[in-house]
Design a protein around this motif. Structure first.
Motif, PDB file in Angstrom:
ATOM      1  N   SER A  34       0.836  -1.198   0.000  1.00 50.08           N
ATOM      2  CA  SER A  34       0.000   0.000   0.000  1.00 50.08           C
ATOM      3  C   SER A  34       0.875   1.254   0.000  1.00 50.08           C
ATOM      4  CB  SER A  34      -0.926  -0.015   1.214  1.00 50.08           C
ATOM      5  OG  SER A  34      -0.173  -0.111   2.419  1.00 50.08           O
ATOM      6  N   SER A  92       1.129   5.638   0.278  1.00 48.45           N
ATOM      7  CA  SER A  92       0.616   6.962   0.623  1.00 48.45           C
ATOM      8  C   SER A  92       1.518   8.003  -0.023  1.00 48.45           C
ATOM      9  CB  SER A  92       0.595   7.176   2.140  1.00 48.45           C
ATOM     10  OG  SER A  92      -0.309   6.290   2.770  1.00 48.45           O
ATOM     11  N   GLU A 115      -3.113   6.312  -1.684  1.00 50.88           N
ATOM     12  CA  GLU A 115      -3.673   7.376  -0.858  1.00 50.88           C
ATOM     13  C   GLU A 115      -2.932   8.659  -1.199  1.00 50.88           C
ATOM     14  OE1 GLU A 115      -4.519   7.905   3.881  1.00 50.88           O
ATOM     15  OE2 GLU A 115      -2.549   7.154   3.289  1.00 50.88           O
ATOM     16  N   GLY A 165      -9.255   8.031  -2.255  1.00 53.14           N
ATOM     17  CA  GLY A 165      -8.054   8.081  -1.433  1.00 53.14           C
ATOM     18  C   GLY A 165      -7.531   9.473  -1.155  1.00 53.14           C
ATOM     19  N   ARG A 184      -7.085  13.008   0.672  1.00 52.74           N
ATOM     20  CA  ARG A 184      -7.272  13.668   1.965  1.00 52.74           C
ATOM     21  C   ARG A 184      -6.507  14.985   1.963  1.00 52.74           C
ATOM     22  NH1 ARG A 184      -6.004  10.328   7.191  1.00 52.74           N
ATOM     23  NH2 ARG A 184      -4.509   9.143   5.942  1.00 52.74           N
ATOM     24  N   SER A 213       2.531  10.645   9.900  1.00 53.94           N
ATOM     25  CA  SER A 213       1.913  10.082  11.104  1.00 53.94           C
ATOM     26  C   SER A 213       0.490   9.622  10.839  1.00 53.94           C
ATOM     27  CB  SER A 213       1.933  11.119  12.227  1.00 53.94           C
ATOM     28  OG  SER A 213       1.050  12.198  11.935  1.00 53.94           O
ATOM     29  N   LEU A 214      -0.177  10.202   9.839  1.00 60.11           N
ATOM     30  CA  LEU A 214      -1.560   9.856   9.518  1.00 60.11           C
ATOM     31  C   LEU A 214      -1.677   8.909   8.331  1.00 60.11           C
ATOM     32  CD1 LEU A 214      -3.160  13.400   9.945  1.00 60.11           C
ATOM     33  CD2 LEU A 214      -3.205  11.508  11.577  1.00 60.11           C
ATOM     34  N   ALA A 215      -0.595   8.713   7.620  1.00 63.20           N
ATOM     35  CA  ALA A 215      -0.624   7.891   6.410  1.00 63.20           C
ATOM     36  C   ALA A 215      -0.874   6.429   6.745  1.00 63.20           C
ATOM     37  CB  ALA A 215       0.682   8.033   5.642  1.00 63.20           C
ATOM     38  N   GLU A 216      -1.624   5.757   5.871  1.00 64.43           N
ATOM     39  CA  GLU A 216      -1.954   4.348   6.082  1.00 64.43           C
ATOM     40  C   GLU A 216      -1.074   3.407   5.264  1.00 64.43           C
ATOM     41  OE1 GLU A 216      -6.085   4.014   5.186  1.00 64.43           O
ATOM     42  OE2 GLU A 216      -6.731   5.331   6.826  1.00 64.43           O
ATOM     43  N   GLY A 217      -0.313   3.947   4.320  1.00 63.64           N
ATOM     44  CA  GLY A 217       0.467   3.104   3.424  1.00 63.64           C
ATOM     45  C   GLY A 217       1.725   2.537   4.051  1.00 63.64           C
ATOM     46  N   GLU A 218       2.167   1.402   3.517  1.00 63.89           N
ATOM     47  CA  GLU A 218       3.439   0.811   3.939  1.00 63.89           C
ATOM     48  C   GLU A 218       4.618   1.514   3.267  1.00 63.89           C
ATOM     49  OE1 GLU A 218       2.975  -3.742   3.915  1.00 63.89           O
ATOM     50  OE2 GLU A 218       1.431  -2.993   2.538  1.00 63.89           O
ATOM     51  N   LYS A 239       7.783   2.884   5.308  1.00 66.29           N
ATOM     52  CA  LYS A 239       7.270   3.510   6.525  1.00 66.29           C
ATOM     53  C   LYS A 239       7.980   2.973   7.767  1.00 66.29           C
ATOM     54  CE  LYS A 239       3.042   4.860   8.893  1.00 66.29           C
ATOM     55  NZ  LYS A 239       1.557   4.788   8.905  1.00 66.29           N
TER      56      LYS A 239
END
Length: 586
Positions: A2, A4, A31, A52, A54, A73-78, A163
């Motif tokens: 994933s 971001s 994202e 995706g 934001r 800090s808010l990212a969901e990606g690896e 990440k």
């Protein structure tokens, strides 16, 4: 893995170009997090329907370092991508950078090459405009000869980081601003943590800002608007296109004077996105007839010429410039302009299939669309060819809609035209309804009213359906029937070659693959073409055939001929290893 993508945004005009390049050159899903430090954030509304997306807005002004830290800090990606809004990405950029990290597990951070920057990623290239930089990026990627270069420190406005490594490295160290560019430096904590840093030397992105160290003029964030003798309306029909519409319109709005959007029943944010680009939005009650909807859209146009697109089409930046050039050269005797339609690409970003369509028509001629499904624009007169290509970037999966329309028409007893029979067969074939597809193709050919190119394509498609049913003899008959309409096409020669290979007749296969290679390039048509069938496909198959016939030198020669077109194809690379071992052992 994933992903971001975190963009530090300071100026809206730059951000539009940056996001447009991401949309054009990056495969979903990903994202997109925009750190909003914009001078005028109102333009962000157009992206709210983008999957995706934001936007992060902080009460106080943020530095790039602070913004990136919050985004991470808010990212969901690896995988994290940090970039400034003055970067434009190019074809396959993310796949290439992620691939470098995947292939080199010790790497934590990687950066591409780019123009007008100091440090290890500096691209030494004397460019004239943004189009030349896109051309360079494509050429460097196609060669794939440089690989990665490991470095001690990375500085630049685009960095890709695992990440997990970013957390261990405790984020960024930032250098002070240098002139007009703010460089972020990663590396001081990366090496002690056991990670390595690298530059991907075959991946290039474009820095849209000038460097104070060069005399270059900066690339322009929009192609120059050339003086045009005529005005242009863009006419589109749409339904539930929130994922793609902004991408499409952003790629072309600089080239048109009016945008007409006809919505046929959207229940998502399509119309809201369209309103960011135009006030000319109309509703049309859907009646299972694409031609009627398109003709309605054309009826609303007011400019001299009409240009049409679908929502999942885009113009790449270099093609936008070519379109502007085409429009600037229009003369009053031109009734229509045809443009290439690029449908698919290989792993190196080269066009693998395409056709040519009439895209621009003179409004006063009143040309009409014909056909409920797979409609066509009936034009005649002076038709000019343009090199500006439209690129198809489908985001939706294969739908049953068109097939159901044909089935309803068939059940009502309607007599189909040859074109209807051809496209009905195509829909059936796409859904692997082989016997029914063959039936429609045969009806079409027996009718004797089809266009030459459609007849040839019907023979090839019917052959594929017979082959899928295991009826090799019938498949061969259909291909041979195509030769009665015109001289052999490369695609059908390759089909015959493959049938011979399946039967173990490698000598017979060789003759057909050689025939495919020797068909003159000027015999190309406006219909769908698989470009590999006149270049690398025959060479790879000849490599196999000659190897089976114990002629390794000829086999290796054809593998190298294929490598000219697809240097990084897994078959080419695997064959090289095979020949290195085979020829040495013999």
């Amino acid at each position: 893995m994933s992903v971001s993508i975190i963009v530090f945004a300071e100026r809206m005009n730059r951000l539009h170009f940056c996001i447009q390049s991401i949309q054009l050159h990056t495969a979903y899903p990903y994202e997109l997090i925009v750190i909003n430090e914009l001078d005028d954030p109102s333009g962000l509304e157009r992206y709210k329907g983008m999957p995706g997306f934001r936007c992060l807005t902080w009460p106080d002004s943020l530095s790039a370092a602070e913004g990136f830290q919050i985004g991470a800090s808010l990212a969901e990606g690896e995988l994290l991508v940090f970039m400034h809004d003055y970067i434009a990405v190019t074809s396959q950029w993310l796949a290439d950078l992620a691939g470098c990290l995947e292939d080199n597990r010790s790497l934590a951070v990687i950066s591409p090459m780019m123009n007008d920057i100091t440090g290890e990623q500096r691209l030494e290239y004397d460019y004239s405009d943004i189009a030349s930089l896109y051309t360079l990026a494509k050429g460097r990627r196609a060669l794939r000869s440089r690989g990665i270069r490991k470095v001690d420190t990375l500085a630049g406005p685009l960095l890709v980081i695992r990440k997990s490594a970013f957390i261990e490295m405790r984020g960024f160290y930032f250098q002070p601003e240098q002139g007009s560019l703010a460089f972020s430096t990663v590396g001081l904590d990366a090496i002690p943590a056991g990670y390595e840093l690298a530059v991907a030397q075959d991946c290039t992105v474009i820095n849209l800002l000038p460097s104070e160290h060069d005399d270059h003029k900066p690339p322009q964030t929009h192609p120059p608007i050339l003086n045009r003798p005529f005005t242009v309306s863009l006419c589109m029909i749409v339904k539930n296109e929130e994922q793609t519409l902004a991408r499409c319109l952003s790629s072309v709005n600089v080239a048109v004077d009016e945008i007409i959007i006809v919505d046929t029943g959207s229940i998502d944010k399509t119309k809201a996105i369209a309103s960011d680009f135009t006030d000319s939005i109309y509703d049309f009650a859907w009646v299972n007839d694409f031609a009627k909807a398109r003709n309605y859209a054309f009826s609303k146009a007011k400019m001299d010429y009409i240009f049409w697109l679908d929502a999942d089409d885009v113009l790449l930046p270099e093609d936008t410039q070519l379109l502007l050039q085409t429009l600037s050269e229009l003369t009053s005797d031109v009734d229509a302009v045809s443009m290439p339609y690029h449908l698919s690409f290989d792993d190196d970003g080269n066009v693998s299939s395409s056709l040519r369509r009439n895209r621009i028509v003179r409004r006063e001629r009143g040309f009409q669309w014909i056909g409920q499904v797979h409609e066509y624009l009936a034009v005649h007169g002076e038709i000019r060819k343009s090199d500006a290509a439209v690129t198809h970037r489908r985001e939706h999966s294969q739908s049953m809609r068109n097939l159901l329309i044909y089935e309803e028409r068939e059940q009502s007893g309607e007599r189909f035209s040859a074109r209807d029979l051809f496209y009905y067969g195509n829909e059936l074939k796409d859904h692997k309804l082989w016997d029914r597809a063959i039936s429609q193709y045969k009806k079409m050919l027996d009718q004797g009213e089809g266009w030459q190119d459609d007849n040839i394509a019907a023979c090839g498609n019917a052959a594929d359906a017979f082959h899928a049913l295991g009826k090799l003899g019938e498949a061969r008959k259909m291909v041979l029937q195509s030769f009665t309409y015109a001289s052999p096409r490369p695609e059908n020669c390759c089909r015959l070659g493959f049938y011979h290979m399946e039967e173990g007749d490698y000598a017979g296969a060789i003759s057909w693959y050689k025939q495919a290679l020797h068909i003159p390039s000027f015999l190309q048509t406006n219909s769908l073409q698989a470009h590999g069938c006149r270049t690398w496909v025959p060479h790879l198959q000849l490599c196999v055939c000659y190897d089976r016939l114990n002629m390794p030198e000829l086999a290796r020669m054809h593998n190298e001929e294929a490598a000219v077109f697809i240097p990084n194809h897994e078959s080419v690379l695997r064959n090289r290893l095979y020949f290195a071992e085979h020829l040495v052992s013999h």
